[in-house]
Design a protein around this motif. Structure first.
Motif, PDB file in Angstrom:
ATOM      1  N   ALA A  26     -25.402 -20.288 -20.431  1.00 42.25           N
ATOM      2  CA  ALA A  26     -24.694 -19.029 -20.168  1.00 42.25           C
ATOM      3  C   ALA A  26     -24.384 -18.321 -21.483  1.00 42.25           C
ATOM      4  CB  ALA A  26     -23.410 -19.304 -19.393  1.00 42.25           C
ATOM      5  N   PHE A  27     -23.938 -19.089 -22.483  1.00 41.55           N
ATOM      6  CA  PHE A  27     -23.661 -18.479 -23.782  1.00 41.55           C
ATOM      7  C   PHE A  27     -24.928 -17.881 -24.383  1.00 41.55           C
ATOM      8  CE2 PHE A  27     -23.600 -18.454 -28.366  1.00 41.55           C
ATOM      9  CZ  PHE A  27     -22.400 -17.797 -28.645  1.00 41.55           C
ATOM     10  N   ALA A  28     -26.027 -18.626 -24.320  1.00 39.50           N
ATOM     11  CA  ALA A  28     -27.283 -18.148 -24.894  1.00 39.50           C
ATOM     12  C   ALA A  28     -27.732 -16.850 -24.227  1.00 39.50           C
ATOM     13  CB  ALA A  28     -28.362 -19.219 -24.750  1.00 39.50           C
ATOM     14  N   ALA A  29     -27.546 -16.752 -22.910  1.00 34.71           N
ATOM     15  CA  ALA A  29     -27.950 -15.545 -22.184  1.00 34.71           C
ATOM     16  C   ALA A  29     -27.112 -14.347 -22.606  1.00 34.71           C
ATOM     17  CB  ALA A  29     -27.825 -15.777 -20.680  1.00 34.71           C
ATOM     18  N   LEU A  30     -25.803 -14.547 -22.743  1.00 36.02           N
ATOM     19  CA  LEU A  30     -24.927 -13.445 -23.157  1.00 36.02           C
ATOM     20  C   LEU A  30     -25.182 -13.061 -24.612  1.00 36.02           C
ATOM     21  CD1 LEU A  30     -21.615 -14.564 -21.414  1.00 36.02           C
ATOM     22  CD2 LEU A  30     -23.098 -12.665 -20.749  1.00 36.02           C
ATOM     23  N   PHE A  31     -25.422 -14.056 -25.446  1.00 33.00           N
ATOM     24  CA  PHE A  31     -25.695 -13.776 -26.864  1.00 33.00           C
ATOM     25  C   PHE A  31     -26.989 -12.984 -27.005  1.00 33.00           C
ATOM     26  CE2 PHE A  31     -27.064 -14.702 -31.184  1.00 33.00           C
ATOM     27  CZ  PHE A  31     -25.873 -14.594 -31.900  1.00 33.00           C
ATOM     28  N   ALA A  32     -28.009 -13.367 -26.242  1.00 29.17           N
ATOM     29  CA  ALA A  32     -29.288 -12.659 -26.294  1.00 29.17           C
ATOM     30  C   ALA A  32     -29.151 -11.225 -25.796  1.00 29.17           C
ATOM     31  CB  ALA A  32     -30.326 -13.400 -25.454  1.00 29.17           C
ATOM     32  N   ALA A  33     -28.139 -10.989 -24.924  1.00 30.37           N
ATOM     33  CA  ALA A  33     -27.902  -9.645 -24.406  1.00 30.37           C
ATOM     34  C   ALA A  33     -27.098  -8.788 -25.387  1.00 30.37           C
ATOM     35  CB  ALA A  33     -27.173  -9.719 -23.074  1.00 30.37           C
ATOM     36  N   GLY A  34     -26.740  -9.341 -26.537  1.00 35.83           N
ATOM     37  CA  GLY A  34     -26.010  -8.589 -27.560  1.00 35.83           C
ATOM     38  C   GLY A  34     -24.503  -8.755 -27.509  1.00 35.83           C
ATOM     39  N   CYS A  35     -24.014  -9.627 -26.643  1.00 41.51           N
ATOM     40  CA  CYS A  35     -22.560  -9.836 -26.541  1.00 41.51           C
ATOM     41  C   CYS A  35     -22.069 -10.658 -27.737  1.00 41.51           C
ATOM     42  CB  CYS A  35     -22.213 -10.563 -25.252  1.00 41.51           C
ATOM     43  SG  CYS A  35     -22.747  -9.702 -23.750  1.00 41.51           S
ATOM     44  N   ARG A  36     -20.957 -10.219 -28.323  1.00 40.95           N
ATOM     45  CA  ARG A  36     -20.386 -10.933 -29.463  1.00 40.95           C
ATOM     46  C   ARG A  36     -18.894 -11.224 -29.280  1.00 40.95           C
ATOM     47  NH1 ARG A  36     -24.957 -11.355 -29.673  1.00 40.95           N
ATOM     48  NH2 ARG A  36     -26.399 -11.083 -31.432  1.00 40.95           N
ATOM     49  N   ARG A  37     -18.259 -10.618 -28.313  1.00 44.57           N
ATOM     50  CA  ARG A  37     -16.859 -10.939 -27.985  1.00 44.57           C
ATOM     51  C   ARG A  37     -16.869 -11.566 -26.593  1.00 44.57           C
ATOM     52  NH1 ARG A  37     -16.882  -5.844 -29.340  1.00 44.57           N
ATOM     53  NH2 ARG A  37     -16.302  -5.168 -27.230  1.00 44.57           N
ATOM     54  N   MET A  38     -16.915 -12.871 -26.555  1.00 41.79           N
ATOM     55  CA  MET A  38     -17.128 -13.549 -25.273  1.00 41.79           C
ATOM     56  C   MET A  38     -15.873 -14.232 -24.771  1.00 41.79           C
ATOM     57  SD  MET A  38     -20.964 -15.028 -25.377  1.00 41.79           S
ATOM     58  CE  MET A  38     -22.073 -14.537 -26.704  1.00 41.79           C
ATOM     59  N   ALA A  39     -15.803 -14.332 -23.428  1.00 46.01           N
ATOM     60  CA  ALA A  39     -14.645 -14.942 -22.781  1.00 46.01           C
ATOM     61  C   ALA A  39     -15.104 -15.899 -21.692  1.00 46.01           C
ATOM     62  CB  ALA A  39     -13.741 -13.863 -22.183  1.00 46.01           C
ATOM     63  N   PHE A  40     -14.245 -16.890 -21.433  1.00 49.08           N
ATOM     64  CA  PHE A  40     -14.454 -17.817 -20.325  1.00 49.08           C
ATOM     65  C   PHE A  40     -13.318 -17.617 -19.337  1.00 49.08           C
ATOM     66  CE2 PHE A  40     -13.928 -21.994 -18.236  1.00 49.08           C
ATOM     67  CZ  PHE A  40     -15.187 -22.128 -17.679  1.00 49.08           C
ATOM     68  N   ALA A  41     -13.665 -17.303 -18.089  1.00 46.87           N
ATOM     69  CA  ALA A  41     -12.676 -17.041 -17.043  1.00 46.87           C
ATOM     70  C   ALA A  41     -12.703 -18.166 -16.025  1.00 46.87           C
ATOM     71  CB  ALA A  41     -12.963 -15.704 -16.366  1.00 46.87           C
ATOM     72  N   SER A  42     -11.532 -18.744 -15.726  1.00 45.89           N
ATOM     73  CA  SER A  42     -11.512 -19.873 -14.812  1.00 45.89           C
ATOM     74  C   SER A  42     -10.166 -19.971 -14.103  1.00 45.89           C
ATOM     75  CB  SER A  42     -11.801 -21.174 -15.584  1.00 45.89           C
ATOM     76  OG  SER A  42     -12.017 -22.255 -14.691  1.00 45.89           O
ATOM     77  N   SER A  43     -10.033 -21.034 -13.290  1.00 43.58           N
ATOM     78  CA  SER A  43      -8.786 -21.327 -12.596  1.00 43.58           C
ATOM     79  C   SER A  43      -8.106 -22.497 -13.303  1.00 43.58           C
ATOM     80  CB  SER A  43      -9.073 -21.703 -11.143  1.00 43.58           C
ATOM     81  OG  SER A  43      -9.767 -22.946 -11.092  1.00 43.58           O
ATOM     82  N   LEU A  44      -6.989 -22.946 -12.733  1.00 42.89           N
ATOM     83  CA  LEU A  44      -6.288 -24.103 -13.277  1.00 42.89           C
ATOM     84  C   LEU A  44      -6.620 -25.375 -12.491  1.00 42.89           C
ATOM     85  CD1 LEU A  44      -2.778 -22.522 -13.958  1.00 42.89           C
ATOM     86  CD2 LEU A  44      -4.586 -23.013 -15.621  1.00 42.89           C
TER      87      LEU A  44
END
Length: 330
Positions: A170-188
């Motif tokens: 998932a990180f590699a896909a977002l990085f390849a798309a040009g994303c540089r400020r990334m977040a992980f969204a989840s539950s508890l």
């Protein structure tokens, strides 16, 4: 009330012994075709149905498998339960659903119920039974299948995904798309699966020298995604790429972005989910996500339960498949 039709009634009408009736309805048993025809004809006339539960109490093979799960109304969980019950039925077994909360004590109570009903096995999708209780199950002839749990125990099959690898992908896909400020969204929820997805994503971000924004709250639900999405997307350092631990959360994040904040997806923010639930393919979401091998989980679980018993723990790790749609920039 009319008395239930018994095998003895069928035997008398067919003019055969009670044992012949039992053999006629037992797959693979030795009985002549003529006798079987007489028995079936008598059973049809009387409306006789084989009592598999009673037969199971005598043979210690009831064919009942307990499906122990929480959050059974969520799309992914209901899909997995449907696949498991279908495979069990195809193997001439019966799934008995026991709805639990997420606590280990709730799962323990479910296992006690399963033992009292002489179930042959239990497939556990939520929580973890205490070691002593698991041993009681094994001593009572029950076999255990643990799906996406984090412990190996004697006499059990553990089925897991390589969630950390998915997080890195998932990180590699977002990085390849040009994303540089990334977040992980989840539950508890804190399940092993969600935590491994986070770890894989965070490790890939660290390797790339990028700081990772993390936000988690509540249950694994659409509402949690909406809440987390609003917090993430109103930050001064708004992320341009978000990996969500599940599709339900991703759908909430998507609606926070598009409906509430009028952001463009994927132009302003790219979003990836996990599970590939039915809603992910809806036109309103068109979510890039990871597809879980639900059918493979079900087939492996039922195949294990159909094999001769053994006490050696077995672990099978499966891979998820990335499904590209339209929430990540090209």
């Amino acid at each position: 009330m009319r008395a239930q039709v018994s095998a003895k009634d069928v035997a008398e009408l067919a003019g055969v012994s009670r044992t012949a009736v039992s053999r006629a309805f037992t797959p693979g048993a030795s009985v002549s075709s003529e006798t079987r025809a007489k028995v079936y004809e008598a059973a049809e006339k009387l409306g006789y149905q084989v009592n598999n539960l009673a037969r199971g109490l005598l043979t210690s093979k009831t064919g009942i498998v307990a499906l122990i799960a929480a959050e059974i109304n969520t799309p992914y969980r209901s899909t997995l339960l449907a696949a498991l019950s279908s495979q069990l039925q195809a193997a001439d077994k019966v799934g008995m659903l026991i709805n639990t909360d997420r606590s280990d004590e709730s799962v323990a109570q479910a296992l006690r119920q399963a033992i009292s009903y002489r179930t042959e096995a239990a497939i556990i999708l939520s929580g973890m039974p205490d070691t002593s209780l698991a041993e009681i199950c094994l001593r009572n002839g029950m076999r255990l299948v643990l799906i996406n749990r984090d412990e190996e125990r004697a006499g059990t099959l553990q089925l897991r995904l390589d969630d950390a690898a998915a997080g890195r992908q998932a990180f590699a896909a977002l990085f390849a798309a040009g994303c540089r400020r990334m977040a992980f969204a989840s539950s508890l929820a804190g399940t092993p699966s969600l935590e491994d997805r986070r770890k894989g994503f965070a490790a890939a971000a660290a390797d790339a020298g990028l700081a990772l924004i993390e936000d988690a709250s509540g249950m694994t639900s659409y509402q949690t995604g909406l809440d987390v999405g609003m917090r993430l997307l109103t930050r001064p350092d708004r992320p341009d790429g978000i990996f969500c631990s599940t599709d339900l959360i991703a759908c909430g994040v998507l609606d926070a972005a598009r409906q509430r904040l009028k952001l463009r997806v994927p132009e302003d923010v790219s979003i990836i989910g996990f599970d590939d639930i039915e809603q992910a393919d809806w036109d309103s979401y068109n979510l890039t996500t990871f597809s879980q091998p639900v059918d493979d989980f079900a087939k492996a679980a039922v195949s294990y339960l159909s094999e001769p018993g053994h006490n050696e723990p077995r672990s099978i790790i499966l891979s998820s498949r990335m499904v590209w749609r339209k929430t990540v920039r090209d």
